[in-house]
Design a protein around this motif. Structure first.
Motif, PDB file in Angstrom:
ATOM      1  N   THR A 230      16.058  44.294 -23.297  1.00 50.19           N
ATOM      2  CA  THR A 230      15.288  43.052 -23.354  1.00 50.19           C
ATOM      3  C   THR A 230      14.439  42.989 -22.097  1.00 50.19           C
ATOM      4  O   THR A 230      14.941  43.169 -20.988  1.00 50.19           O
ATOM      5  CB  THR A 230      16.199  41.815 -23.444  1.00 50.19           C
ATOM      6  OG1 THR A 230      16.909  41.869 -24.674  1.00 50.19           O
ATOM      7  CG2 THR A 230      15.386  40.529 -23.411  1.00 50.19           C
ATOM      8  N   GLY A 236       9.399  47.910 -22.510  1.00 49.18           N
ATOM      9  CA  GLY A 236      10.145  48.089 -23.764  1.00 49.18           C
ATOM     10  C   GLY A 236       9.606  49.252 -24.585  1.00 49.18           C
ATOM     11  O   GLY A 236      10.363  50.081 -25.104  1.00 49.18           O
ATOM     12  N   LEU A 252      14.691  46.808 -29.140  1.00 52.59           N
ATOM     13  CA  LEU A 252      13.860  46.214 -28.091  1.00 52.59           C
ATOM     14  C   LEU A 252      13.583  44.759 -28.420  1.00 52.59           C
ATOM     15  O   LEU A 252      13.131  44.454 -29.523  1.00 52.59           O
ATOM     16  CB  LEU A 252      12.508  46.942 -28.003  1.00 52.59           C
ATOM     17  CG  LEU A 252      12.515  48.469 -28.039  1.00 52.59           C
ATOM     18  CD1 LEU A 252      11.088  49.006 -28.153  1.00 52.59           C
ATOM     19  CD2 LEU A 252      13.177  49.024 -26.780  1.00 52.59           C
ATOM     20  N   MET A 254      11.284  41.746 -26.783  1.00 52.78           N
ATOM     21  CA  MET A 254      10.263  41.682 -25.730  1.00 52.78           C
ATOM     22  C   MET A 254       9.606  40.296 -25.671  1.00 52.78           C
ATOM     23  O   MET A 254      10.254  39.296 -25.932  1.00 52.78           O
ATOM     24  CB  MET A 254       9.286  42.821 -25.957  1.00 52.78           C
ATOM     25  CG  MET A 254      10.014  44.162 -25.931  1.00 52.78           C
ATOM     26  SD  MET A 254       9.022  45.575 -26.392  1.00 52.78           S
ATOM     27  CE  MET A 254       8.883  45.390 -28.151  1.00 52.78           C
TER      28      MET A 254
END
Ligand SMILES: NC(=O)c1ccc[n+]([C@@H]2O[C@H](COP(=O)([O-])OP(=O)(O)OC[C@H]3O[C@@H](n4cnc5c(N)ncnc54)[C@H](O)[C@@H]3O)[C@@H](O)[C@H]2O)c1
Ligand SMILES: O=CCCC(=O)C(=O)O
Length: 486
Positions: A230, A236, A252, A254
């Motif tokens: 995160t 990411g 991921l 983001m």
């Protein structure tokens, strides 16, 4: 720095260890840059190697425990963490600036997440499926993915790592965790709870160091079977590419550029409250923070004047002071980014109605403070309406009708959260159907996540996986389909 400045270490194979190269760095208080909260490691690749080796060695025995046994460890961690809510909350406020009630609330949330996943150890992990062979038993079960690399940001330094570590552990994985260096002291206090609960050595390891060495090292490490990340989009995507290149699983979560729509029929007082809470709590440093405020023209002026009135009452200050509503930005780089976006907004023709300045004197001068900013006359293509600022900045966008509101709400590369204030069920249904976001909320602010429900974004906000709730099982396990015939 004084002789009594506390020193924190890495946690590898069940013990606290200095970085092998002896290098350290400082965790700074953003409310006063001259105050060092703790001395923390600046770890090397060798520390990461040691942590990965420990996690690899520990994973078989951990996987072989029953889910209920693993859950019992998490219940213990939760009890210990609950008893340390004040200590952990204070460390969080001192390291990243959010107010103490928010920091303690987040710690309580961490406790609740631990208990939720502890209970997961008792729930079903597969299905029985009718086979086309009448004598066969066809079912699914799940295997842990192995060793999971957890890379976490500073903005929720307890909740986010725990919503990754707890499901990783309950489903039988071992973990190597790289917390953000900005909140490494808070991370050490979280790690101590696991240690004191008697978690077997090597099952959870924590390495503090730079993103480019330890974070990238995790992404590229052949013995890390999955990475949950995160943080920002740029990092990411690099993590995802490194994982993909070696065939590792990745997840991921983001950035966001989250809209709130204020319909002409909204309860404006509630809408103002939600805009302020969603946009400015935690100094706007939530991935779910409200950033674009899209208001129908019939109520635009009234909403704006109510919003300005309320924002003017917010007290900026040290998050440890009881009267403070809004703390500093978490670090100097973040403050500089926010101030540069404020300049850019003005340059691009938006009108700064309120705030957006750095207090120059008194107690606040040594901190990374920015007063909450409200921009008027914002158009959707301006940088301040498109790029994630991650600070206390609200941009007001006027629209003619609901159709235009939803079009502009979707006019972004991001798709994390979105909300609408309306009393019209048709507006609400249209919004739910049309909004390109992983979390859509009607008559509620954009921020706020329930731990038992899936959380994640659409578009550029996510790798399209989901965290939290039972959705977490999809990342932390692989399905195994079993066919048995006597
Ligand atoms: N979608 C979500 O659930 C969510 C939640 C919280 C924060 N965020 C996002 O996080 C961002 C703010 O956090 P941040 O500033 O800590 O993000 P960041 O990307 O700078 O850092 C996140 C983590 O990645 C590490 N890192 C940095 N460079 C790396 C590299 N080259 N390889 C691997 N790891 C590396 C950092 O040390 C940190 O631990 C915002 O964009 C925010 O929206 C998203
Ligand atoms: O920063 C991202 C997490 C958001 C969150 O947990 C919340 O909105 O409560």
């Amino acid at each position: 720095m004084t002789n009594s400045t506390p020193v924190y270490r890495n946690y590898i194979n069940g013990e606290w260890r200095d970085s092998e190269n002896g290098k350290t760095q400082h965790s700074i208080n953003p409310a006063n840059k001259n105050e060092i909260v703790g001395i923390i490691p600046d770890s090397s690749k060798q520390d990461l190697e040691d942590a990965v080796a420990a996690a690899k060695a520990a994973k078989l025995a951990w996987r072989k425990l029953a889910g209920v046994q693993r859950g019992n460890f998490l219940f213990k961690v939760a009890d210990i963490m609950e008893s340390r809510t004040n200590e952990i909350g204070e460390a969080m406020t001192m390291e990243m600036g959010k107010t103490l009630p928010e920091a303690k609330g987040e710690t309580a949330r961490g406790v609740a997440i631990l208990r939720y996943y502890a209970g997961e150890g008792m729930r079903k992990i597969g299905d029985v499926i009718p086979s086309s062979d009448a004598d066969a038993f066809l079912y699914t079960t799940r295997s842990p993915i192995g060793t999971v690399g957890v890379i976490s940001p500073w903005n929720f330094p307890v909740a986010i790592p725990i919503w990754k570590i707890a499901p990783a552990l309950i489903y039988g994985n071992s973990v190597v965790w790289k917390p953000a260096t900005e909140t490494a002291v808070t991370a050490a206090k979280v790690m101590q709870c696991f240690h004191d609960a008697g978690l077997p050595s090597g099952v959870l390891n924590m390495i503090v160091g730079s993103g480019s060495v330890i974070g990238q090292g995790i992404a590229e490490h052949a013995d890390i079977n999955g990475i949950t990340f995160t943080g920002s989009n740029a990092v990411g995507k690099a993590v995802g590419q490194a994982a993909l290149a070696r065939g590792a699983k990745y997840q991921l979560e983001m950035g966001g550029k989250n809209p709130i729509i204020i319909a002409a029929d909204a309860d404006l007082d509630l809408a103002v409250e939600a805009t302020i809470s969603g946009g400015l709590r935690s100094t706007g440093q939530k991935c779910t923070a409200t950033s674009r405020v899209i208001v129908e023209k019939d109520v635009y002026e009234e909403f704006k004047s109510k919003l300005l009135g309320k924002v003017a009452e917010l007290k900026v200050g040290n998050g440890l002071d009881s009267g403070t509503w809004l703390g500093p930005c978490a670090n100097e780089k973040q403050m500089d980014t926010v101030l540069s976006y404020i300049n850019k907004g003005v340059e691009e023709g938006a009108v700064l109605l309120h705030g957006g300045t750095r207090p120059a004197d008194g107690d606040l001068a040594d901190g990374f403070y920015v007063t909450p900013a409200i921009f008027d006359k914002v158009t959707s293509r301006m940088s301040i309406a498109q790029e994630e600022i991650f600070g206390p900045v609200l941009t007001l966008i006027e629209v003619n009708d609901m159709q235009e509101a939803i079009e502009l709400a979707n006019d972004t590369d991001y798709g994390l959260s979105a909300s609408i204030y309306t009393r019209n069920i048709g507006n609400a249904m249209l919004f739910v159907q049309e909004m390109e976001a992983g979390l859509v909320r009607v008559n509620a602010e954009t921020a706020g996540v329930e731990l038992q429900a899936p959380f994640g974004g659409m578009k550029q906000s996510s790798s399209h996986s989901r965290e939290q709730g039972q959705a977490a099982i999809e990342f932390y396990t692989s399905i195994k389909t079993v066919f048995i015939k006597p």
